[in-house]
Design an enzyme around this catalytic site. Sequence first.
Site, mmCIF file in Angstrom:
data_model
loop_
_atom_site.group_PDB
_atom_site.id
_atom_site.type_symbol
_atom_site.label_atom_id
_atom_site.label_comp_id
_atom_site.label_asym_id
_atom_site.label_seq_id
_atom_site.Cartn_x
_atom_site.Cartn_y
_atom_site.Cartn_z
ATOM 1 N N ARG A 94 41.255 46.349 38.523
ATOM 2 C CA ARG A 94 39.806 45.747 38.658
ATOM 3 C C ARG A 94 38.983 46.452 39.431
ATOM 4 O O ARG A 94 37.708 45.980 39.618
ATOM 5 C CB ARG A 94 40.024 44.180 39.045
ATOM 6 C CG ARG A 94 40.620 43.311 38.144
ATOM 7 C CD ARG A 94 41.375 42.131 38.600
ATOM 8 N NE ARG A 94 40.306 41.175 38.726
ATOM 9 C CZ ARG A 94 39.712 40.157 37.830
ATOM 10 N NH1 ARG A 94 40.370 40.536 36.717
ATOM 11 N NH2 ARG A 94 38.950 39.256 38.049
ATOM 12 N N GLY A 104 50.172 38.207 39.933
ATOM 13 C CA GLY A 104 48.890 37.652 40.059
ATOM 14 C C GLY A 104 48.693 36.695 38.710
ATOM 15 O O GLY A 104 48.873 35.679 38.675
ATOM 16 N N ARG A 105 48.389 37.541 37.701
ATOM 17 C CA ARG A 105 47.923 37.069 36.379
ATOM 18 C C ARG A 105 49.163 35.911 36.005
ATOM 19 O O ARG A 105 48.717 35.020 35.695
ATOM 20 C CB ARG A 105 47.687 38.154 35.287
ATOM 21 C CG ARG A 105 46.437 38.865 35.691
ATOM 22 C CD ARG A 105 46.041 39.964 34.816
ATOM 23 N NE ARG A 105 44.701 40.625 34.998
ATOM 24 C CZ ARG A 105 44.704 41.875 35.667
ATOM 25 N NH1 ARG A 105 45.898 42.295 36.357
ATOM 26 N NH2 ARG A 105 43.378 42.391 35.924
ATOM 27 N N LYS A 117 45.811 45.002 52.052
ATOM 28 C CA LYS A 117 46.077 45.478 50.651
ATOM 29 C C LYS A 117 44.912 46.259 50.050
ATOM 30 O O LYS A 117 43.761 46.057 50.310
ATOM 31 C CB LYS A 117 45.971 43.838 50.074
ATOM 32 C CG LYS A 117 46.025 43.895 48.437
ATOM 33 C CD LYS A 117 46.150 42.517 47.851
ATOM 34 C CE LYS A 117 46.215 42.513 46.415
ATOM 35 N NZ LYS A 117 44.913 42.753 45.543
ATOM 36 N N ARG A 163 33.376 45.225 35.796
ATOM 37 C CA ARG A 163 34.262 44.706 34.993
ATOM 38 C C ARG A 163 33.543 44.190 33.847
ATOM 39 O O ARG A 163 32.605 43.272 33.723
ATOM 40 C CB ARG A 163 34.707 43.431 35.843
ATOM 41 C CG ARG A 163 35.683 43.742 37.129
ATOM 42 C CD ARG A 163 36.001 42.661 37.959
ATOM 43 N NE ARG A 163 36.421 43.276 39.127
ATOM 44 C CZ ARG A 163 36.924 42.362 40.216
ATOM 45 N NH1 ARG A 163 36.831 41.252 39.988
ATOM 46 N NH2 ARG A 163 37.433 43.026 41.215
ATOM 47 N N HIS A 180 44.573 46.701 43.173
ATOM 48 C CA HIS A 180 43.616 45.336 42.563
ATOM 49 C C HIS A 180 43.764 45.061 41.254
ATOM 50 O O HIS A 180 42.798 44.171 40.432
ATOM 51 C CB HIS A 180 42.013 45.679 42.904
ATOM 52 C CG HIS A 180 41.307 44.434 43.580
ATOM 53 N ND1 HIS A 180 40.980 44.119 44.752
ATOM 54 C CD2 HIS A 180 40.831 43.260 42.999
ATOM 55 C CE1 HIS A 180 40.353 43.049 45.039
ATOM 56 N NE2 HIS A 180 40.209 42.703 43.726
ATOM 57 N N ASP A 191 51.984 45.674 44.195
ATOM 58 C CA ASP A 191 51.036 44.847 43.533
ATOM 59 C C ASP A 191 50.577 45.267 42.356
ATOM 60 O O ASP A 191 49.921 46.474 42.541
ATOM 61 C CB ASP A 191 49.971 44.143 44.408
ATOM 62 C CG ASP A 191 49.015 43.457 43.507
ATOM 63 O OD1 ASP A 191 49.122 42.346 43.088
ATOM 64 O OD2 ASP A 191 47.856 43.979 43.530
ATOM 65 N N GLY A 192 50.907 44.799 41.107
ATOM 66 C CA GLY A 192 50.306 45.471 40.009
ATOM 67 C C GLY A 192 51.020 45.617 38.915
ATOM 68 O O GLY A 192 52.040 46.679 38.853
ATOM 69 N N THR A 238 42.144 42.649 52.308
ATOM 70 C CA THR A 238 41.986 43.434 51.000
ATOM 71 C C THR A 238 40.926 44.574 51.332
ATOM 72 O O THR A 238 39.552 44.253 51.788
ATOM 73 C CB THR A 238 41.364 42.588 50.025
ATOM 74 O OG1 THR A 238 42.143 41.626 49.562
ATOM 75 C CG2 THR A 238 41.165 43.387 48.598
#
Length: 361
Positions: A259, A310-311, A232, A164, A256, A287-288, A155
């Site tokens: 994030r 991811g989530r 990534k 955040r 990310h 990704d996203g 990453t």
Amino acid sequence: MAPLTLAGIERAARDQLSPEIWDFVEGGSGAERTLAANREMFGRHAFRPRALVDVSVCAPAVDLLGATLQLPVGIAPMAYHRLVHPDGETATARAAGKAGALLVAGIFASRTLEDIAAAATGPLWLQLYWLRRREALAALVERAEAAGYAALLLTVDAPRIGRRLRDLRNGFAVPPEIRAVNLDPALMAASHHAGQGSSGIAEHAREQFDPTLTWADLAWLRERSRLPLVLKGVLTAEDARRAADHGVDAVVVSNHGGRQLDGALPALAALPEVVDALPPHIPALLDGGVRSGADIAVALALGARAVLVGRPAFWGLATGGEAGVGQVLDLLRDELEHTMALLGRPSVADLDRTALAPWPV
């Protein structure tokens, strides 16, 4: 009735998890503009379906770094799966293997690399952050290679952790019973402590992440492993070309999950320029914001070899453990094959930019 979409699984997960853990999983940085835009970007594309095509069999399989994925999906690297289910990463690994999907285990996994590998029956990669303690990185790389991991994913968009705000308001810290078990506890200590207006995640990153990382440092990692190297966090053509020049084997177009830098390009918006800048032998993953099989079709049509989610994997894990993650992947497969059939594009090779048009405004 079982949920018919990922949104139904998302609602069930929110009911299942405590508010502070939900915020940790779901939250983005800053005003969460990029977090929202990752999803919204898919709606800017319309499909151009073709008629009178034999779609009796739709084949979503793809080849990626020497392995065949029966589903062009990977579980994105995420820390601490045991935050949402006691089985943690081993449950996720079993579900990914059964679905023919990729699993990218996180450096801050809450199950050992060896246990995850033992549970996995499909392709398995290890994600790394660049830590100040290079000997800790070297030890992880050695263990991953010995355990049968097929690639390293570095990453590169986190020289420091994004602001955040949900975690800061909650004073979020990793509960003491949940640990990043593949690293020295002393290295992880800061992640378990936070005060009012602070975050254990941010404090730990400030203490342990090395912000001096440059392209030149990739050679150090290459010297320590024969595994393919994936970067990534690539969002520009300039960095895609630099990655190719440095012999990287694949890139992940990612912000990310919204994030890190709030206001960064939505991942899908960045995908075409990255794909166009890469030589054909270097695949790009997206990704996203992927929340449906139709979203996967859009990403593939724009040049992604596969997508990472991811989530949604955490939603499934929270609501049903291994079976819940499997339900997420099954929904994505069914929706993708359905989209391919109605689009008149029965194989992934048929999905190109001619399958899309801008959504009329």
